[in-house]
Design a protein around this motif. Structure first.
Motif, PDB file in Angstrom:
ATOM      1  N   GLY A   1       0.758  -1.162   0.061  1.00 50.01           N
ATOM      2  CA  GLY A   1       0.154   0.016  -0.125  1.00 50.01           C
ATOM      3  C   GLY A   1       0.903   1.205   0.052  1.00 50.01           C
ATOM      4  N   PRO A   2       0.835   2.151   1.151  1.00 50.62           N
ATOM      5  CA  PRO A   2       1.464   3.530   1.145  1.00 50.62           C
ATOM      6  C   PRO A   2       2.906   3.180   1.733  1.00 50.62           C
ATOM      7  CG  PRO A   2      -0.007   3.299   2.798  1.00 50.62           C
ATOM      8  CD  PRO A   2      -0.126   1.972   2.209  1.00 50.62           C
ATOM      9  N   LEU A   3       3.264   2.299   2.074  1.00 50.51           N
ATOM     10  CA  LEU A   3       4.582   1.874   2.511  1.00 50.51           C
ATOM     11  C   LEU A   3       5.451   1.196   1.593  1.00 50.51           C
ATOM     12  CD1 LEU A   3       6.434   2.200   5.106  1.00 50.51           C
ATOM     13  CD2 LEU A   3       5.593  -0.044   5.850  1.00 50.51           C
ATOM     14  N   GLU A   4       6.672   1.669   1.507  1.00 45.62           N
ATOM     15  CA  GLU A   4       7.867   0.797   0.734  1.00 45.62           C
ATOM     16  C   GLU A   4       8.799   1.069   1.680  1.00 45.62           C
ATOM     17  OE1 GLU A   4       8.486   2.176  -3.143  1.00 45.62           O
ATOM     18  OE2 GLU A   4       6.523   2.643  -3.669  1.00 45.62           O
ATOM     19  N   VAL A   5       9.668  -0.181   1.888  1.00 44.61           N
ATOM     20  CA  VAL A   5      10.944  -0.080   2.781  1.00 44.61           C
ATOM     21  C   VAL A   5      11.960  -0.913   1.999  1.00 44.61           C
ATOM     22  CG1 VAL A   5      11.991  -0.952   4.865  1.00 44.61           C
ATOM     23  CG2 VAL A   5       9.554  -0.030   4.869  1.00 44.61           C
ATOM     24  N   GLU A   6      13.274  -0.546   1.797  1.00 45.11           N
ATOM     25  CA  GLU A   6      14.295  -1.058   1.019  1.00 45.11           C
ATOM     26  C   GLU A   6      15.632  -1.255   1.884  1.00 45.11           C
ATOM     27  OE1 GLU A   6      15.415   0.395  -2.727  1.00 45.11           O
ATOM     28  OE2 GLU A   6      15.430   2.339  -2.055  1.00 45.11           O
ATOM     29  N   ALA A   7      16.251  -1.972   1.512  1.00 46.40           N
ATOM     30  CA  ALA A   7      17.763  -2.273   2.108  1.00 46.40           C
ATOM     31  C   ALA A   7      18.656  -2.918   1.302  1.00 46.40           C
ATOM     32  CB  ALA A   7      17.538  -3.252   3.502  1.00 46.40           C
TER      33      ALA A   7
ATOM     34  N   LEU B   1      19.430   1.667   4.111  1.00 40.45           N
ATOM     35  CA  LEU B   1      18.253   1.537   4.490  1.00 40.45           C
ATOM     36  C   LEU B   1      17.395   2.714   4.106  1.00 40.45           C
ATOM     37  CD1 LEU B   1      16.173  -0.455   6.145  1.00 40.45           C
ATOM     38  CD2 LEU B   1      17.032   0.587   7.966  1.00 40.45           C
ATOM     39  N   GLY B   2      16.151   2.434   3.658  1.00 37.20           N
ATOM     40  CA  GLY B   2      15.367   3.440   3.348  1.00 37.20           C
ATOM     41  C   GLY B   2      13.961   3.069   3.518  1.00 37.20           C
ATOM     42  N   GLY B   3      13.058   3.992   3.396  1.00 37.93           N
ATOM     43  CA  GLY B   3      11.503   3.823   3.419  1.00 37.93           C
ATOM     44  C   GLY B   3      10.954   4.932   2.738  1.00 37.93           C
ATOM     45  N   LEU B   4       9.584   4.864   2.294  1.00 36.06           N
ATOM     46  CA  LEU B   4       8.844   5.741   1.661  1.00 36.06           C
ATOM     47  C   LEU B   4       7.591   5.554   1.961  1.00 36.06           C
ATOM     48  CD1 LEU B   4       8.962   7.237  -1.621  1.00 36.06           C
ATOM     49  CD2 LEU B   4       6.800   6.239  -1.101  1.00 36.06           C
ATOM     50  N   TYR B   5       6.690   6.578   2.525  1.00 32.02           N
ATOM     51  CA  TYR B   5       5.365   6.610   3.151  1.00 32.02           C
ATOM     52  C   TYR B   5       4.372   7.412   2.440  1.00 32.02           C
ATOM     53  CZ  TYR B   5       1.433   5.598   5.995  1.00 32.02           C
ATOM     54  OH  TYR B   5       0.151   5.375   6.499  1.00 32.02           O
ATOM     55  N   HIS B   6       3.213   6.960   1.845  1.00 30.39           N
ATOM     56  CA  HIS B   6       2.379   7.925   1.379  1.00 30.39           C
ATOM     57  C   HIS B   6       1.425   8.195   2.539  1.00 30.39           C
ATOM     58  CE1 HIS B   6       3.684   7.499  -2.714  1.00 30.39           C
ATOM     59  NE2 HIS B   6       3.759   6.062  -2.504  1.00 30.39           N
ATOM     60  N   ILE B   7       1.638   9.381   3.138  1.00 22.63           N
ATOM     61  CA  ILE B   7       0.858  10.038   4.255  1.00 22.63           C
ATOM     62  C   ILE B   7      -0.688  10.175   3.676  1.00 22.63           C
ATOM     63  CG2 ILE B   7       0.395  11.684   6.032  1.00 22.63           C
ATOM     64  CD1 ILE B   7       3.601  12.220   5.647  1.00 22.63           C
ATOM     65  N   SER B   8      -1.009  10.488   2.670  1.00 22.32           N
ATOM     66  CA  SER B   8      -2.177  10.605   2.116  1.00 22.32           C
ATOM     67  C   SER B   8      -1.694  10.675   0.574  1.00 22.32           C
ATOM     68  CB  SER B   8      -2.674  12.134   2.486  1.00 22.32           C
ATOM     69  OG  SER B   8      -2.030  13.296   1.656  1.00 22.32           O
ATOM     70  N   PRO B   9      -2.970  10.524  -0.160  1.00 22.90           N
ATOM     71  CA  PRO B   9      -2.780  10.597  -1.631  1.00 22.90           C
ATOM     72  C   PRO B   9      -1.724  11.827  -2.213  1.00 22.90           C
ATOM     73  CG  PRO B   9      -5.052  10.020  -1.053  1.00 22.90           C
ATOM     74  CD  PRO B   9      -4.506  10.779   0.043  1.00 22.90           C
ATOM     75  N   ASP B  10      -1.836  12.908  -1.457  1.00 23.05           N
ATOM     76  CA  ASP B  10      -1.088  14.107  -1.921  1.00 23.05           C
ATOM     77  C   ASP B  10       0.222  13.971  -0.984  1.00 23.05           C
ATOM     78  OD1 ASP B  10      -3.423  14.920  -3.474  1.00 23.05           O
ATOM     79  OD2 ASP B  10      -4.202  15.708  -1.744  1.00 23.05           O
ATOM     80  N   LEU B  11       0.475  13.530   0.000  1.00 25.80           N
ATOM     81  CA  LEU B  11       1.588  13.716   0.621  1.00 25.80           C
ATOM     82  C   LEU B  11       2.294  12.423   0.945  1.00 25.80           C
ATOM     83  CD1 LEU B  11       2.934  15.930   2.300  1.00 25.80           C
ATOM     84  CD2 LEU B  11       1.768  15.194   4.273  1.00 25.80           C
ATOM     85  N   THR B  12       3.692  12.829   0.546  1.00 22.11           N
ATOM     86  CA  THR B  12       4.758  11.578   0.755  1.00 22.11           C
ATOM     87  C   THR B  12       5.711  12.041   1.570  1.00 22.11           C
ATOM     88  OG1 THR B  12       4.004  10.708  -1.377  1.00 22.11           O
ATOM     89  CG2 THR B  12       6.087   9.897  -0.633  1.00 22.11           C
TER      90      THR B  12
END
Length: 768
Positions: A475-481, A514-525
């Motif tokens: 979903g809104p979360l991506e984590v990579e290493a 180590l990194g991560g990305l999160y879509h807080i809302s449809p407009d905010l990342t």
């Protein structure tokens, strides 16, 4: 109260309690990407059958369907040429999130097309790109100048025709440039060694701002620039694009022609042929011509590729050739001349216009050949192989007497072979990753006959790297290493005063992120990435000994230099609203044993002139700062943008600052769109202003004080005209509109001259 009234009130109360108990403020949120390469899919259609509600994925592959009640739902996801996904979900909490990977249909199905392949940039660190209208506006500029349109990117230049990109204060061997997937290997260690690449190759130029040594190798510790052409066509088609560009300053002319085609008889077969030529004479500062600053450039490239559902093969070749003059006044005859011109701040003579390119000058030829293939072992696993060969021939000519004037003072040939073997795995669940090995073999030799002791020795280098990266997406979360191990061996040899001097050096180290990305809302990342990186010293940093002609300086290396080691933490917050776009990036980058070129204050005098002496030093450093970029549509006609950056680079050993770090800068502009709301064609005028502060964070010693702050105004007009099925794009740009006298701190020739004055450009692009 009678009985009927009582029953009615009871029913109303019960209904109210039921409505209150039924929560219909829930949402389904997700991300849609390609199963093959994790690239986001824009415009995929999502439909919730029971609720009869739908959505379309945005450019990042994200979608949201709101105002749903608790319960079971059937979700379908459709995209042309891909298998439909039908998913049953149970909506209980506030938001349900999931990542969907769409698989391409088999090639044999009627009406389904084979798609060209270009792997997505798979990273959770800060990424910015130059494409579309912005890339069109940059045509005619070199790579460094084009990338200044991206916040956090500036240039380190030598005069007005040579510039190289700087990302968060890093440049040269700390920035990796990928030319169509191959790491560009040239003599890029000098400030006047511009990247040997034609920006007309690119359909998109992407800047990755984080430490990317795991993905690309040690030279990516400061960031990566990806110069990517469009994917080759896989069906019958024919398209030609012609670019014509003229400029008043330097009386520059630039022409580019690209033809792309696809075969009707062989499905999946496509090709591209591209060529460009550029000619410019002496550029003009507001009050005088800069002598011997012309350039000549000729570039060619070709691609041939085949793609099917299982197999992809591509062959690519490019030739870059340039000859460019070095400012005459940077090479002075004696100490008093050097001191006088630095004190004067400009040439004593006004000069005149000429297309002649005389000594001192550079002549550089770069050839690149690539063979790439991928094979889908299964729907989840893909095997990739890539081989690249490069030959870089750099000649630098100095002012010399008699027949020696026709001989290069620096004549280097660099041969590079690279092999990449890696596998990608993507699954219908949340996991994907890449495992691979990278091999680089390099041989650099000084061509005999220069009559000058070589600035750097001959050397052979071998580097082998093993790496693995994994990503989890839901979903809104991506984590990579990821983790990588590199081993490098360097052998050097040269004669100094008829004595053979050799060295055999080995380097090895691990890097990880180590990194991560999160879509807080449809407009905010929000995304955050912490990456360790290292870079072994380059041969020039270790063994330079003599006059570097193009830089008009004597450079002294240090064989005792250690490898640089850094830990870069970069965070980005991005907002994409209906009318508003905002990006804010902050970073912290401590570096152990940072290597830098420092002016000594000493002078070297010979028969060829008088030059400042620089030496390579090493110290612990702390780089930190932030970038910001934003745009806003005030009305359907009026829009504006604002971007800027601040970089600080402290020498923590002695609590002062390093030389040649960009000063604070800001760029803002406002546009008016003349086209109708229903017309998608460009018809826009933009007025912009670049503000650059004085570099007050200066080192303890410099040859001359930092130049004053300056402000430049620019104006541009762009219009698109449709001629049947063809497109005609017209552009008019005026740079430095007010013909301002200024010097940029990051120009190494600021000691001798002001920068370029007003420049009017006319750009024509015709696609047919």
């Amino acid at each position: 109260m009678n009985l009927k009234t009582g029953i009615l009130l009871t029913l109303i109360l019960l209904l109210g309690f039921n409505i209150q108990a039924q929560d219909c403020s829930l949402s389904i949120r997700g991300k849609i990407i390609h199963l093959e390469n994790n690239e986001p899919i824009e415009a995929a259609y999502v439909w919730v059958i029971e609720a009869e509600e739908g959505a379309v994925s945005d450019q990042n592959g994200n979608f949201t369907i709101k105002n749903l009640c608790r319960g079971d739902y059937t979700v379908t996801i459709q995209y042309l040429g891909h298998k439909t996904i039908t998913d049953t979900i149970k909506l209980e909490s506030t938001t349900f999130s999931k990542t969907y990977r769409l698989e391409e249909e088999a090639v044999g199905l009627q009406g389904v097309e084979v798609h060209g392949h270009r792997d997505a940039v798979q990273t959770t660190t800060a990424v910015s790109a130059l494409y579309g209208e912005n890339l069109m506006e940059s045509r005619g500029e070199n790579l460094g100048e084009s990338l200044k349109r991206i916040s956090g990117v500036s240039t380190f230049s030598t005069g007005n025709s040579i510039s190289k990109p700087v990302i968060h204060g890093m440049h040269s061997n700390r920035i990796m440039i990928m030319n169509n997937g191959i790491r560009l290997e040239g003599q890029q260690w000098g400030a006047e060694h511009a990247p040997e690449i034609d920006p007309f190759l690119a359909d998109e130029i992407t800047v990755v701002k984080g430490a990317e040594t795991v993905r690309y190798g040690p030279e990516a510790m400061g960031g990566v620039i990806l110069v990517n052409p469009a994917p080759l066509p896989t069906k019958k088609m024919s398209k030609t694009s012609l670019n014509l560009i003229g400029a008043t300053n330097g009386r520059m002319g630039n022409v580019n022609l690209v033809h792309v085609g696809g075969s009707d008889k062989i499905k999946g077969l496509g090709y591209r042929i591209q060529g460009s030529a550029k000619r410019s004479g002496n550029v003009k500062s507001p009050e005088y011509f800069q002598q011997n600053t012309g350039l000549s450039e000729l570039n060619l490239s070709s691609s041939l590729g085949y793609s099917s559902s299982k197999l992809g093969v591509e062959a690519y070749y490019s030739l870059f050739h340039t000859e460019l003059g070095i400012l005459n006044d940077s090479h002075t005859g004696n100490l008093s001349d050097l001191e006088n011109i630095i004190e004067n701040g400009r040439p004593f003579a006004d000069g005149e216009f000429s297309y002649d390119i005389l000594n001192p000058k550079q002549r550089v030829t770069h050839q690149l050949a690539k063979l790439k293939s991928h094979y889908h072992i299964s729907e989840s696993w893909k095997l990739n192989f890539q081989y690249g060969f490069q030959l870089n021939h750099r000649q630098e000519f100095d002012k010399r007497r008699g027949d020696l004037n026709d001989k290069a003072s620096l004549d280097l040939e660099l041969y590079t072979n690279t092999i990449d073997l890696y596998v990608n795995h993507t699954h219908k669940n949340e996991l994907s990753g890449t495992w691979g090995v990278n091999f680089i073999q390099q041989a650099n030799s000084n061509v005999p006959g220069t009559g000058v002791t070589p600035l750097i020795p001959n050397y052979d280098m071998v580097n082998t790297g093993f790496y693995a990266m994994e990503k989890y997406s839901k979903g809104p979360l991506e984590v990579e290493a990821g983790i990588r191990y590199d081993f490098r061996n360097v052998n050097t040899a040269r004669y100094i005063n008829e004595e053979l001097k050799t060295a055999d050096i080995a380097y090895q180290n691990f890097s990880a992120f180590l990194g991560g990305l999160y879509h807080i809302s449809p407009d905010l990342t929000f995304n955050s990435n912490l990456g360790s990186a290292w870079r072994p010293p380059n041969v020039n940093e270790l063994f330079s000994e003599g006059l570097h002609h193009g830089a008009a300086a004597v450079e002294i290396g240090n064989p005792d230099l250690k490898s640089e080691k850094s830990l870069k933490w970069i965070n980005e917050l991005q907002y994409d609203g209906k009318r508003t776009h905002l990006e804010f990036t902050a970073y912290l980058n401590p570096i152990s044993d940072y290597i830098y070129l420092n002016p000594t204050g000493e002078i070297y005098t010979s028969l060829r002139g008088t030059f400042n002496i620089y030496e390579y030093l090493q110290a612990n450093a702390l780089f930190y700062g932030f970038d910001f970029a934003g745009s806003y549509e005030f009305t359907d006609k009026i829009s504006g943008y604002l971007k800027g950056s601040i970089v600080q680079a402290k020498n923590t050993d002695v609590d002062n600052y390093f030389p040649f770090i960009p000063s604070n800068r800001m760029d803002w502009g406002i546009s008016y769109d003349f086209s109708k709301v229903t017309d998608s064609r460009t018809n826009k005028i933009t007025i912009s202003n670049v503000l650059v502060a004085k570099q007050n964070r200066e080192p303890d010693f410099d040859i001359a004080p930092p130049p004053s702050a300056y402000a430049l105004f620019n104006i541009s007009y762009n219009k698109q005209v449709n001629i049947g099925d063809d497109k005609l794009n017209l552009g008019l740009q005026v740079q430095n509109l007010l013909n301002t006298n200024y010097k940029d701190y990051m120009n190494r020739f600021r000691y001798f001259s002001y920068d370029m004055g007003r420049n009017v450009l006319i750009k024509i692009n015709y696609e047919f």
